[in-house]
Design a protein around this motif. Sequence first.
Motif, short mmCIF file in Angstrom:
data_model
loop_
_atom_site.label_atom_id
_atom_site.label_comp_id
_atom_site.label_asym_id
_atom_site.label_seq_id
_atom_site.Cartn_x
_atom_site.Cartn_y
_atom_site.Cartn_z
N ASP A 1 0.82 -1.21 0.00
CA ASP A 1 0.00 0.00 0.00
C ASP A 1 0.85 1.26 0.00
O ASP A 1 0.35 2.35 -0.21
CB ASP A 1 -0.91 0.03 1.23
CG ASP A 1 -1.96 -1.04 1.19
OD1 ASP A 1 -2.33 -1.47 0.08
OD2 ASP A 1 -2.42 -1.46 2.26
N VAL A 2 2.14 1.12 0.28
CA VAL A 2 3.04 2.26 0.37
C VAL A 2 3.91 2.27 -0.87
O VAL A 2 4.55 1.28 -1.19
CB VAL A 2 3.92 2.16 1.64
CG1 VAL A 2 4.93 3.28 1.68
CG2 VAL A 2 3.06 2.16 2.89
N HIS A 3 3.90 3.39 -1.59
CA HIS A 3 4.67 3.46 -2.83
C HIS A 3 5.61 4.65 -2.89
O HIS A 3 6.73 4.55 -3.35
CB HIS A 3 3.73 3.55 -4.05
CG HIS A 3 2.80 2.40 -4.18
ND1 HIS A 3 1.44 2.54 -4.06
CD2 HIS A 3 3.01 1.10 -4.38
CE1 HIS A 3 0.86 1.37 -4.20
NE2 HIS A 3 1.79 0.47 -4.40
N THR A 4 5.13 5.81 -2.49
CA THR A 4 5.85 7.06 -2.71
C THR A 4 6.45 7.58 -1.40
O THR A 4 6.10 7.13 -0.32
CB THR A 4 4.90 8.13 -3.27
OG1 THR A 4 3.94 8.46 -2.26
CG2 THR A 4 4.19 7.65 -4.53
N ILE A 5 7.31 8.57 -1.51
CA ILE A 5 7.87 9.21 -0.32
C ILE A 5 6.75 9.85 0.52
O ILE A 5 6.72 9.66 1.74
CB ILE A 5 8.98 10.22 -0.69
CG1 ILE A 5 10.15 9.50 -1.39
CG2 ILE A 5 9.43 10.99 0.53
CD1 ILE A 5 10.83 8.40 -0.58
N PHE B 1 5.88 9.14 4.55
CA PHE B 1 5.67 10.15 5.59
C PHE B 1 4.31 9.95 6.26
O PHE B 1 4.18 10.08 7.48
CB PHE B 1 5.78 11.56 5.01
CG PHE B 1 7.19 12.05 4.87
CD1 PHE B 1 8.00 12.23 5.98
CD2 PHE B 1 7.70 12.37 3.63
CE1 PHE B 1 9.31 12.69 5.86
CE2 PHE B 1 9.00 12.85 3.48
CZ PHE B 1 9.81 13.00 4.61
N GLU B 2 3.29 9.63 5.49
CA GLU B 2 1.96 9.39 6.05
C GLU B 2 1.97 8.16 6.96
O GLU B 2 1.36 8.16 8.04
CB GLU B 2 0.96 9.21 4.91
CG GLU B 2 -0.48 9.22 5.35
CD GLU B 2 -1.43 9.24 4.17
OE1 GLU B 2 -2.37 8.44 4.19
OE2 GLU B 2 -1.22 10.05 3.24
N PHE B 3 2.66 7.11 6.54
CA PHE B 3 2.79 5.91 7.36
C PHE B 3 3.46 6.24 8.70
O PHE B 3 3.01 5.80 9.76
CB PHE B 3 3.58 4.83 6.61
CG PHE B 3 3.91 3.64 7.44
CD1 PHE B 3 2.94 2.70 7.75
CD2 PHE B 3 5.20 3.47 7.95
CE1 PHE B 3 3.25 1.60 8.54
CE2 PHE B 3 5.51 2.39 8.75
CZ PHE B 3 4.53 1.44 9.03
N ILE B 4 4.53 7.03 8.66
CA ILE B 4 5.24 7.44 9.88
C ILE B 4 4.30 8.24 10.78
O ILE B 4 4.24 8.02 12.00
CB ILE B 4 6.50 8.25 9.52
CG1 ILE B 4 7.53 7.36 8.82
CG2 ILE B 4 7.11 8.88 10.78
CD1 ILE B 4 8.63 8.12 8.10
N ASP B 5 3.57 9.20 10.20
CA ASP B 5 2.63 10.01 10.98
C ASP B 5 1.60 9.14 11.68
O ASP B 5 1.29 9.36 12.86
CB ASP B 5 1.93 11.03 10.09
CG ASP B 5 2.81 12.18 9.68
OD1 ASP B 5 3.91 12.34 10.25
OD2 ASP B 5 2.40 12.93 8.76
#
Length: 115
Positions: free
Chosen positions: A52-56, A60-64
């Motif tokens: 589900d994670v592709h871009t930088i 950042f959204e995943f980290i948040d």
Amino acid sequence: ARALWEDLGPSAYSLNLVSACGERSGLGTYHVTVTPEGTTAEGTTRWSFGTDVHTIPDLFEFIDDADSGAAQLVDVTYNSNLGYPETISVDYMVDAIDDEVCYTVKRLRPTVPTE
């Protein structure tokens, strides 16, 4: 780090994303290409399927999300020149096994957008 990426990061780039740790879907290595027209993520290992994670910005959204209290441990190293996350390690429950999520960004390269 996010502000540095937003100021200096390229609008078009490619990278290799390693999705590891835990028992979950999306494990493997992906070659990701980001252009103004869209994003592609192709698995490069036989076990790569559906991340589900592709871009930088996705990273950042995943980290948040993890930092907002969803995880007990969040450890991130950022690229000193462009600010993007180079390694991310998240442990949702420290006393549990196989709930960790790890990402590593390798070979981020700016690309020339197609016109």
